[in-house]
Structure formats: structure tokens, C-alpha cells
Design an enzyme around this catalytic site. Structure first.
Site, PDB file in Angstrom:
ATOM      1  N   THR A 141      -9.505   2.938   6.544  1.00 22.95           N
ATOM      2  CA  THR A 141      -9.150   1.641   7.124  1.00 22.95           C
ATOM      3  C   THR A 141      -7.687   1.576   7.538  1.00 22.95           C
ATOM      4  O   THR A 141      -7.231   0.533   8.017  1.00 22.95           O
ATOM      5  CB  THR A 141      -9.419   0.494   6.140  1.00 22.95           C
ATOM      6  OG1 THR A 141      -8.637   0.701   4.964  1.00 22.95           O
ATOM      7  CG2 THR A 141     -10.884   0.416   5.774  1.00 22.95           C
ATOM      8  N   ALA A 142      -6.947   2.662   7.353  1.00 24.02           N
ATOM      9  CA  ALA A 142      -5.527   2.666   7.677  1.00 24.02           C
ATOM     10  C   ALA A 142      -5.320   3.174   9.115  1.00 24.02           C
ATOM     11  O   ALA A 142      -5.881   2.627  10.057  1.00 24.02           O
ATOM     12  CB  ALA A 142      -4.769   3.501   6.652  1.00 24.02           C
ATOM     13  N   TYR A 143      -4.538   4.216   9.302  1.00 25.62           N
ATOM     14  CA  TYR A 143      -4.245   4.743  10.633  1.00 25.62           C
ATOM     15  C   TYR A 143      -5.529   5.137  11.361  1.00 25.62           C
ATOM     16  O   TYR A 143      -5.681   4.921  12.567  1.00 25.62           O
ATOM     17  CB  TYR A 143      -3.302   5.944  10.488  1.00 25.62           C
ATOM     18  CG  TYR A 143      -2.665   6.443  11.760  1.00 25.62           C
ATOM     19  CD1 TYR A 143      -2.782   5.755  12.965  1.00 25.62           C
ATOM     20  CD2 TYR A 143      -1.914   7.612  11.753  1.00 25.62           C
ATOM     21  CE1 TYR A 143      -2.187   6.216  14.125  1.00 25.62           C
ATOM     22  CE2 TYR A 143      -1.304   8.074  12.901  1.00 25.62           C
ATOM     23  CZ  TYR A 143      -1.451   7.377  14.084  1.00 25.62           C
ATOM     24  OH  TYR A 143      -0.858   7.840  15.223  1.00 25.62           O
ATOM     25  N   ASP A 191       0.810  -1.215   0.000  1.00 24.89           N
ATOM     26  CA  ASP A 191       0.000   0.000   0.000  1.00 24.89           C
ATOM     27  C   ASP A 191       0.846   1.268   0.000  1.00 24.89           C
ATOM     28  O   ASP A 191       0.498   2.258  -0.637  1.00 24.89           O
ATOM     29  CB  ASP A 191      -0.925   0.010   1.225  1.00 24.89           C
ATOM     30  CG  ASP A 191      -2.097  -0.946   1.064  1.00 24.89           C
ATOM     31  OD1 ASP A 191      -2.441  -1.281  -0.083  1.00 24.89           O
ATOM     32  OD2 ASP A 191      -2.666  -1.354   2.085  1.00 24.89           O
ATOM     33  N   GLY A 192       1.973   1.250   0.720  1.00 25.11           N
ATOM     34  CA  GLY A 192       2.838   2.422   0.739  1.00 25.11           C
ATOM     35  C   GLY A 192       3.351   2.769  -0.641  1.00 25.11           C
ATOM     36  O   GLY A 192       3.367   3.937  -1.040  1.00 25.11           O
ATOM     37  N   ALA A 235     -11.015   6.485   1.435  1.00 24.12           N
ATOM     38  CA  ALA A 235     -10.017   5.505   0.988  1.00 24.12           C
ATOM     39  C   ALA A 235      -9.007   5.197   2.076  1.00 24.12           C
ATOM     40  O   ALA A 235      -8.480   4.080   2.155  1.00 24.12           O
ATOM     41  CB  ALA A 235      -9.302   6.010  -0.264  1.00 24.12           C
ATOM     42  N   TYR A 283      -8.476   3.789  11.302  1.00 21.11           N
ATOM     43  CA  TYR A 283      -9.142   2.625  11.889  1.00 21.11           C
ATOM     44  C   TYR A 283      -8.380   2.111  13.109  1.00 21.11           C
ATOM     45  O   TYR A 283      -8.969   1.700  14.105  1.00 21.11           O
ATOM     46  CB  TYR A 283      -9.277   1.534  10.826  1.00 21.11           C
ATOM     47  CG  TYR A 283     -10.195   0.394  11.199  1.00 21.11           C
ATOM     48  CD1 TYR A 283     -11.349   0.614  11.940  1.00 21.11           C
ATOM     49  CD2 TYR A 283      -9.913  -0.905  10.789  1.00 21.11           C
ATOM     50  CE1 TYR A 283     -12.196  -0.427  12.265  1.00 21.11           C
ATOM     51  CE2 TYR A 283     -10.755  -1.954  11.108  1.00 21.11           C
ATOM     52  CZ  TYR A 283     -11.900  -1.706  11.854  1.00 21.11           C
ATOM     53  OH  TYR A 283     -12.739  -2.747  12.176  1.00 21.11           O
ATOM     54  N   SER A 284      -7.055   2.160  13.036  1.00 22.38           N
ATOM     55  CA  SER A 284      -6.243   1.749  14.182  1.00 22.38           C
ATOM     56  C   SER A 284      -6.462   2.667  15.379  1.00 22.38           C
ATOM     57  O   SER A 284      -6.331   2.243  16.528  1.00 22.38           O
ATOM     58  CB  SER A 284      -4.758   1.750  13.803  1.00 22.38           C
ATOM     59  OG  SER A 284      -4.487   0.804  12.783  1.00 22.38           O
TER      60      SER A 284
END
Length: 253
Positions: free
Chosen positions: A154-156, A43-44, A151, A158-159
Site C-alpha cells: 500500500t506504500a510506493y 510509518d518511516g 506489508a 500502490y502509488s
């Protein structure tokens, strides 16, 4: 007429090996002349590719040669042309960040996932939050705060216990990171058109940095964040495995 494909890969050996195999099998075009850009990595690397090629007309189709690969399709060398022709397109707008540092310097950056404001030292940050010119929170004591796109939700985001946003929804997530006061505040949903300003209180005593998709600036005093409708990223996904489906599926695991 066969699709013209440009292959780009992260520096990881697995991605570089895949790129060589795909070029040998399908040939290669330059990114400027390509109909589709295929990004090989995680993803990065996908975010890097989207930023780097945002001025080009070709959409980007990612194949996972990294770890999570939320923005990527499954890697498979076979039938790539058929997969590309059948792929569904998702369009997203990035966030635009303007960060003013304590020395008066101003930095601008774009973020496809999120813009985050994070403490730099051992003491919690003290932040003041304004939305569309109206003060909404006088003081948020926390490790930081972020604004995420659908978009990137769900990354940072969501954490940090922020909400997952349906792709295509005209909202942004404003999420606190480890809030201390008010302890139970977890953030807000804002219209996509909102202008968010985060002001740092006591920046010398409680230094803060700003980050836009890993583009970081230290010792910020204020950070302004808004959606940038004039820039559109085009991402391709295999049918039945598009970004909208992934966002829904992620909420049931």
C-alpha cells in the site's frame, strides 16, 4: 505480572512529548529486557524501529504520532496495558537486496516495504528483468521498477498503480514505475520464493539507483531481490484494526 515496555520515539516534538508522558505513566524498560517495544512516530520511524530491533524477541506496537501511520495504531495514553495484552500479532518477512554497482562494489540491505530501482538522470532507465534465472523482459523503458511485500504493497507500490496484496499471501508484487515501453505493462505477481534480478542497460548513459526502505545506493548495474525467510518481524495491532483489515479497507477508499 505487568508487561515490561520500552518506549522509542522519532525526533518529532509530538512523538517526544508522547514518549515522556507514557514513561511517566507506565515506567520504562530497556529494549533488551522489554516484553513489547512501543514505537511513537509515523510509518518511516516504524520501519526504522523494526530494522533496528529485528534481533530482539520483543514485538513492536506502533502508535501514530506521524502523518499516515498505516503500520501504526491510534495514539491514546489510556488503557495501554489492556491494549497491548489484547493486541493481535502479525509476522512479516523482509526482502533481501544485493546491489552491484558499476565500479564493482556490492551492497546488501533489507527492506520491509519494497526494493525500488530508479533512474537518476533525465533519461528513462532501460532495465532487463530475470525471474529465477529465466529472462522475462528483454527491455523495460521506465522511470524504474520495484518489488514490494504484502506489508509494503500500500506504500510506493500502490502509488505506482501496483496491486494491494493480502497480508500473509505468499506473493510479491513486481511493479513498473511510469513505464514507457511496453507502455501498458504494469507488472506481475510473483511467488514469494522468487529471485528477481534487474539488470541496467547503458548504466553510464542512463544511471540508476537502488533503494531498500530508504537505504540507497547509486550507479547500480544489477540488483537481486528475494524474500528473506530467516528474518521475521513481529508487529502488534489493536483487535479489528490489524494489518489485514487495513489492507482490505484501503481498497475501498
Amino acid at each position: 505480572m505487568a508487561l515490561k515496555i520500552a518506549f522509542t520515539a522519532s525526533e518529532a516534538p509530538l512523538a517526544q512529548t508522547a514518549r515522556a508522558a507514557l514513561i511517566s505513566r507506565y515506567g520504562e524498560a530497556t529494549e533488551a529486557e522489554a516484553d513489547i517495544i512501543v514505537a511513537l512516530g509515523g510509518d518511516g520511524f516504524m520501519l526504522q524501529t523494526l530494522h533496528r530491533t529485528q534481533a530482539l524477541p520483543a514485538p513492536v506496537y506502533g502508535m501514530n504520532r506521524g502523518t499516515v501511520g498505516f503500520l501504526m495504531n491510534e495514539y491514546n495514553e489510556a488503557d495501554l496495558m489492556a491494549r497491548l495484552e489484547a493486541a493481535a500479532e502479525t509476522t512479516i518477512n523482509p526482502l533481501a537486496m544485493t546491489a552491484t554497482c558499476t565500479d564493482g562494489t556490492v551492497h546488501e540491505a533489507l527492506a520491509i516495504n519494497e526494493v525500488s530501482v530508479l533512474r537518476m538522470g533525465p533519461q528513462a532507465a532501460k532495465l532487463k528483468i530475470t525471474v529465477d534465472g529465466r529472462l522475462r523482459m528483454e527491455e523495460l523503458v521506465c522511470d524504474g521498477a520495484l518489488v514490494a511485500t504484502p506489508a509494503g504493497s500500500t506504500a510506493y507500490n500502490y502509488s505506482a498503480h501496483g496491486p494491494i496484496l493480502p497480508i500473509g499471501s505468499d506473493v510479491l508484487a513486481l511493479t513498473a514505475i511510469a513505464p514507457f515501453r511496453p507502455r501498458r505493462w504494469r507488472g506481475a505477481l510473483l511467488p514469494k520464493s522468487a529471485m528477481v534480478e534487474i539488470e541496467v542497460s547503458e548504466p553510464e548513459k542512463r544511471p540508476v539507483m537502488a533503494d531498500a526502505d530508504s537505504n540507497s545506493f547509486l550507479n547500480v548495474a544489477t540488483v537481486q531481490i528475494r524474500s528473506e525467510p530467516n528474518i521475521t518481524h513481529h508487529i502488534l495491532f489493536d483487535p479489528e484494526h490489524g494489518l489485514e483489515e487495513r489492507l482490505i479497507r484501503e481498497q475501498f477508499v
